[in-house]
Design a protein around this motif. Structure first.
Motif, PDB file in Angstrom:
ATOM      1  N   ASP A   1       0.833  -1.194   0.000  1.00 10.09           N
ATOM      2  CA  ASP A   1       0.000   0.000   0.000  1.00 10.09           C
ATOM      3  C   ASP A   1       0.869   1.246   0.000  1.00 10.09           C
ATOM      4  O   ASP A   1       1.918   1.280   0.659  1.00 10.09           O
ATOM      5  N   ALA A   2       0.411   2.258  -0.726  1.00  9.51           N
ATOM      6  CA  ALA A   2       0.958   3.601  -0.575  1.00  9.51           C
ATOM      7  C   ALA A   2       0.066   4.319   0.425  1.00  9.51           C
ATOM      8  O   ALA A   2      -1.145   4.396   0.243  1.00  9.51           O
ATOM      9  N   SER A   3       0.655   4.806   1.500  1.00  4.27           N
ATOM     10  CA  SER A   3      -0.095   5.418   2.589  1.00  4.27           C
ATOM     11  C   SER A   3       0.106   6.932   2.594  1.00  4.27           C
ATOM     12  O   SER A   3       1.237   7.411   2.545  1.00  4.27           O
ATOM     13  N   PHE A   4      -1.019   7.661   2.654  1.00  2.00           N
ATOM     14  CA  PHE A   4      -0.998   9.118   2.734  1.00  2.00           C
ATOM     15  C   PHE A   4      -1.848   9.537   3.933  1.00  2.00           C
ATOM     16  O   PHE A   4      -2.970   9.060   4.088  1.00  2.00           O
ATOM     17  N   GLU A   5      -1.309  10.402   4.774  1.00  2.00           N
ATOM     18  CA  GLU A   5      -2.042  10.840   5.958  1.00  2.00           C
ATOM     19  C   GLU A   5      -2.026  12.358   6.083  1.00  2.00           C
ATOM     20  O   GLU A   5      -1.103  13.022   5.582  1.00  2.00           O
ATOM     21  N   ALA A   6      -3.041  12.888   6.743  1.00  2.00           N
ATOM     22  CA  ALA A   6      -3.091  14.301   7.132  1.00  2.00           C
ATOM     23  C   ALA A   6      -3.317  14.326   8.636  1.00  2.00           C
ATOM     24  O   ALA A   6      -4.351  13.860   9.125  1.00  2.00           O
ATOM     25  N   LEU A   7      -2.343  14.843   9.394  1.00  2.66           N
ATOM     26  CA  LEU A   7      -2.343  14.717  10.852  1.00  2.66           C
ATOM     27  C   LEU A   7      -2.176  16.059  11.552  1.00  2.66           C
ATOM     28  O   LEU A   7      -1.573  16.986  11.013  1.00  2.66           O
ATOM     29  N   PHE A   8      -2.680  16.094  12.781  1.00  4.40           N
ATOM     30  CA  PHE A   8      -2.315  17.134  13.737  1.00  4.40           C
ATOM     31  C   PHE A   8      -1.475  16.447  14.809  1.00  4.40           C
ATOM     32  O   PHE A   8      -1.935  15.521  15.472  1.00  4.40           O
ATOM     33  N   SER A   9      -0.229  16.876  14.958  1.00  2.00           N
ATOM     34  CA  SER A   9       0.726  16.180  15.825  1.00  2.00           C
ATOM     35  C   SER A   9       1.348  17.156  16.816  1.00  2.00           C
ATOM     36  O   SER A   9       1.849  18.218  16.430  1.00  2.00           O
TER      37      SER A   9
ATOM     38  N   ALA B   1       1.029  20.555  11.622  1.00  2.00           N
ATOM     39  CA  ALA B   1       0.155  19.948  10.619  1.00  2.00           C
ATOM     40  C   ALA B   1       1.078  19.114   9.735  1.00  2.00           C
ATOM     41  O   ALA B   1       2.008  19.646   9.125  1.00  2.00           O
ATOM     42  N   GLN B   2       0.827  17.813   9.676  1.00  2.00           N
ATOM     43  CA  GLN B   2       1.825  16.881   9.141  1.00  2.00           C
ATOM     44  C   GLN B   2       1.246  16.013   8.025  1.00  2.00           C
ATOM     45  O   GLN B   2       0.104  15.553   8.108  1.00  2.00           O
ATOM     46  N   ILE B   3       2.055  15.805   6.989  1.00  2.00           N
ATOM     47  CA  ILE B   3       1.683  14.925   5.872  1.00  2.00           C
ATOM     48  C   ILE B   3       2.719  13.807   5.761  1.00  2.00           C
ATOM     49  O   ILE B   3       3.796  13.995   5.199  1.00  2.00           O
ATOM     50  N   PRO B   4       2.443  12.621   6.330  1.00  2.00           N
ATOM     51  CA  PRO B   4       3.337  11.475   6.150  1.00  2.00           C
ATOM     52  C   PRO B   4       2.982  10.685   4.875  1.00  2.00           C
ATOM     53  O   PRO B   4       1.805  10.537   4.530  1.00  2.00           O
ATOM     54  N   VAL B   5       4.006  10.195   4.202  1.00  2.00           N
ATOM     55  CA  VAL B   5       3.857   9.335   3.023  1.00  2.00           C
ATOM     56  C   VAL B   5       4.717   8.101   3.248  1.00  2.00           C
ATOM     57  O   VAL B   5       5.921   8.217   3.475  1.00  2.00           O
ATOM     58  N   LEU B   6       4.086   6.906   3.200  1.00  2.00           N
ATOM     59  CA  LEU B   6       4.801   5.668   3.485  1.00  2.00           C
ATOM     60  C   LEU B   6       4.475   4.607   2.445  1.00  2.00           C
ATOM     61  O   LEU B   6       3.438   4.668   1.767  1.00  2.00           O
TER      62      LEU B   6
END
Length: 225
Positions: free
Chosen positions: A69-77, A102-107
């Motif tokens: 899977d390609a994972s995309f997230e929009a987070l408050f950290s 405000a964080q954008i992780p891509v995994l």
């Protein structure tokens, strides 16, 4: 805070629209958890700052049987640092730092036997709030626009997820800044000074609920992947 959530929701909408041609295989995620963080280089030690890690995400399966899977997230950290008072006087050496991103992780994630997943990737975080206390006193000069802390935080990520019950998963994540978030000069009572570069160092414990997991897998199997 409203601006933060608007920014996060806009980022997530863009993620979904980017993969609109295969929307039937996208899996959604609701994310709720906490951070234990420290700032390496601030002369305070231990993962003692507790903060929130919340948001939403999308998983785009690819590869054989959709195990990747390609994972995309929009987070408050919420990151930072914390130390209790060490002495009962004006120089208590109490320290507290709140860094909100405000964080954008891509995994890229790999799932084994639909039970455990492993992932690695990068994230970009935008600093949206900062407060710093020294000896229990708020540092007025440390503000979002003062230039004390870099507004962009680029991190490397390692991630593991275990299925708890049906579509609910427990997630353990580690992230570390690739570039310094601040350089600070320190001094001691003898007058000696030294410079330290500082980096975010964060462990996250999260619960992730995955939406559309069965439909996505069924579509992938039907599609002959």
């Amino acid at each position: 805070m409203n601006q933060v959530w608007k920014w996060l929701m806009l980022s997530l909408i863009i993620v979904f629209l980017s993969f609109g041609t295969k929307a039937q295989i996208i899996k959604g995620e609701a994310i709720l958890g906490m951070n234990l963080s420290q700032v390496d280089g601030d002369e305070v030690y231990g993962f003692k700052r507790v903060g929130a890690n919340v948001g939403a995400g999308a998983l785009i399966p690819f590869g054989k049987k959709g195990r990747w899977d390609a994972s995309f997230e929009a987070l408050f950290s919420q990151d930072g640092s914390y130390q209790r008072p060490q002495y009962n006087d004006s120089l208590s050496y109490e320290y507290e730092l709140h860094l909100n991103y405000a964080q954008i992780p891509v995994l890229v994630m790999f799932t084994d036997k639909e039970f455990i997943s492993f992932g690695a990737g990068f994230s970009w975080g935008r600093l949206v709030g900062v407060k710093e206390w020294e000896h229990g006193i708020l540092v007025d000069s440390t503000t979002l626009n003062s230039g004390t802390y870099n507004k962009n935080d680029y991190c490397i990520l390692a991630d593991i997820r275990i299925r708890v019950y049906k579509s609910l998963k427990f997630n353990l994540r580690y992230q570390y800044s690739l570039a310094k978030i601040r350089t600070r000069e320190y001094s001691d009572l003898s007058g000696q000074t030294w410079m330290r570069d500082q980096f975010n160092n964060v462990i996250s414990f999260r619960l992730i609920y995955v939406f559309g997991e069965k439909k996505s897998q069924a579509f992938y199997n039907q599609d002959g992947q």
